[in-house]
Design a protein around this motif. Structure first.
Motif, short mmCIF file in Angstrom:
data_model
loop_
_atom_site.label_atom_id
_atom_site.label_comp_id
_atom_site.label_asym_id
_atom_site.label_seq_id
_atom_site.Cartn_x
_atom_site.Cartn_y
_atom_site.Cartn_z
N ASN A 78 0.81 -1.22 0.00
CA ASN A 78 0.00 0.00 0.00
C ASN A 78 0.85 1.27 0.00
N ARG A 79 2.04 1.20 0.59
CA ARG A 79 2.93 2.37 0.61
C ARG A 79 3.60 2.59 -0.74
N ASP A 80 3.68 1.54 -1.54
CA ASP A 80 4.36 1.65 -2.84
C ASP A 80 3.40 2.21 -3.88
N THR A 81 3.84 3.17 -4.63
CA THR A 81 3.00 3.73 -5.68
C THR A 81 3.54 3.40 -7.07
N GLY A 82 4.59 2.60 -7.10
CA GLY A 82 5.24 2.30 -8.37
C GLY A 82 4.92 0.94 -8.92
N VAL A 83 5.93 0.33 -9.52
CA VAL A 83 5.78 -0.92 -10.24
C VAL A 83 5.32 -2.07 -9.35
N ILE A 84 5.73 -2.08 -8.10
CA ILE A 84 5.39 -3.20 -7.23
C ILE A 84 3.88 -3.29 -7.02
N ALA A 85 3.28 -2.22 -6.56
CA ALA A 85 1.85 -2.23 -6.26
C ALA A 85 1.01 -2.51 -7.51
N SER A 86 1.42 -1.98 -8.64
CA SER A 86 0.62 -2.17 -9.86
C SER A 86 0.74 -3.58 -10.42
N ALA A 87 1.76 -4.31 -10.04
CA ALA A 87 1.97 -5.65 -10.59
C ALA A 87 1.37 -6.75 -9.72
N VAL A 88 0.93 -6.42 -8.51
CA VAL A 88 0.53 -7.45 -7.54
C VAL A 88 -0.98 -7.45 -7.29
N VAL A 89 -1.58 -8.63 -7.35
CA VAL A 89 -2.92 -8.87 -6.85
C VAL A 89 -2.71 -9.73 -5.61
N TYR A 90 -3.07 -9.18 -4.46
CA TYR A 90 -2.72 -9.81 -3.19
C TYR A 90 -3.98 -10.22 -2.44
N SER A 91 -4.03 -11.46 -1.99
CA SER A 91 -5.24 -11.98 -1.35
C SER A 91 -4.92 -12.70 -0.05
N TYR A 92 -5.81 -12.54 0.89
CA TYR A 92 -5.75 -13.29 2.14
C TYR A 92 -6.69 -14.49 2.02
N CYS A 93 -6.18 -15.67 2.30
CA CYS A 93 -6.99 -16.90 2.26
C CYS A 93 -6.98 -17.52 3.65
N PRO A 94 -8.05 -17.34 4.41
CA PRO A 94 -8.06 -17.86 5.77
C PRO A 94 -8.09 -19.39 5.84
N HIS A 95 -8.40 -20.02 4.74
CA HIS A 95 -8.46 -21.48 4.71
C HIS A 95 -7.69 -21.97 3.49
N VAL A 96 -7.01 -23.07 3.63
CA VAL A 96 -6.19 -23.58 2.53
C VAL A 96 -7.01 -23.93 1.30
N LEU A 97 -8.31 -24.14 1.46
CA LEU A 97 -9.15 -24.40 0.30
C LEU A 97 -9.11 -23.22 -0.67
N GLY A 98 -8.98 -22.01 -0.14
CA GLY A 98 -8.87 -20.83 -0.99
C GLY A 98 -7.63 -20.89 -1.87
N LEU A 99 -6.55 -21.47 -1.34
CA LEU A 99 -5.33 -21.63 -2.13
C LEU A 99 -5.57 -22.59 -3.29
N GLU A 100 -6.23 -23.68 -3.01
CA GLU A 100 -6.52 -24.65 -4.07
C GLU A 100 -7.43 -24.04 -5.13
N ASN A 101 -8.41 -23.26 -4.71
CA ASN A 101 -9.32 -22.61 -5.67
C ASN A 101 -8.58 -21.61 -6.56
N ALA A 102 -7.53 -20.97 -6.03
CA ALA A 102 -6.77 -20.00 -6.82
C ALA A 102 -6.16 -20.64 -8.06
N ILE A 103 -5.80 -21.88 -7.96
CA ILE A 103 -5.19 -22.58 -9.09
C ILE A 103 -6.18 -22.67 -10.25
N TYR A 104 -7.45 -22.83 -9.94
CA TYR A 104 -8.46 -23.00 -10.98
C TYR A 104 -9.04 -21.67 -11.47
N SER A 105 -8.53 -20.57 -10.94
CA SER A 105 -8.98 -19.25 -11.38
C SER A 105 -8.27 -18.87 -12.67
N ARG A 106 -8.64 -17.73 -13.22
CA ARG A 106 -7.94 -17.26 -14.42
C ARG A 106 -6.48 -16.97 -14.14
#
Length: 192
Positions: A78-106
């Motif tokens: 959030n503090r970065d306004t340059g290339v780092i912040a614009s290149a990252v989609v960052y998600s919190y997954c409270p359960h490991v099932l969310g990690l597995e679902n990420a694989i099947y996403s676009r």
């Protein structure tokens, strides 16, 4: 980009502030060579690695399961306004099932680089198996603590030929071992 890794790096206490992965240093230097500006990274387990990949690759889709660590990384993003912040989609997954679902996403479908280093004690073979089946554009896989039977019960001893058979094409690995690492070290697998 010339990397500088501190002497007591293996303690892990400066990786986020330095923007470097908490992996065996030799693997970091090799990643610096292997990564391409067009790469799309699917990362399980965030930190300095998230910043490192964002500086070198087109997109980073990073997933974290620890809320406190997620908030620390998010604050830096959030503090970065340059290339780092614009290149990252960052998600919190409270359960490991969310990690597995990420694989099947676009995001998973477009991944060229897969990084598996998340929840200690979680069977990372589940994530790796799903990614090997679904992420057909992969050209580079990063497995930290690769030889831990606890973390990678199905893949801790896989040969290059087994990855080649599973993914198609010819795959080679480079292994970086270090006595400070749980599960020996970091293994990089890349498509020839």
């Amino acid at each position: 980009m010339l990397l500088s890794i501190p002497i007591k790096y293996w303690l892990g206490d400066s990786c986020l502030s330095l923007g470097i992965p908490w992996m065996v240093p030799g693997a970091i230097y090799e990643l610096d060579i292997l990564l391409c500006p067009s790469d799309c990274v699917l990362e399980f387990g965030s930190g300095g690695s998230t910043l490192f990949f964002a500086r070198r690759c087109h997109e980073v889709y990073s997933y974290e399961t620890d809320i406190d660590w997620h908030n620390s990384v998010r604050d830096i993003l959030n503090r970065d306004t340059g290339v780092i912040a614009s290149a990252v989609v960052y998600s919190y997954c409270p359960h490991v099932l969310g990690l597995e679902n990420a694989i099947y996403s676009r995001y998973g479908a477009n991944a060229t680089v897969l990084v598996v280093d998340t929840v200690h004690g979680y069977n990372r073979s589940v994530l790796l198996d799903a990614a090997l089946h679904h992420c057909r554009s992969l050209r580079l896989i990063v497995l930290d603590n690769y030889s831990s039977t606890e973390l990678f019960p199905l893949h801790h001893d896989w040969s290059d030929e087994q990855f080649s058979e599973r993914l198609g094409g010819v795959w080679r690995s480079i292994t970086f071992d270090d006595i400070h690492w749980h599960g020996s070290g970091t293994r990089l697998l890349y498509r020839l």
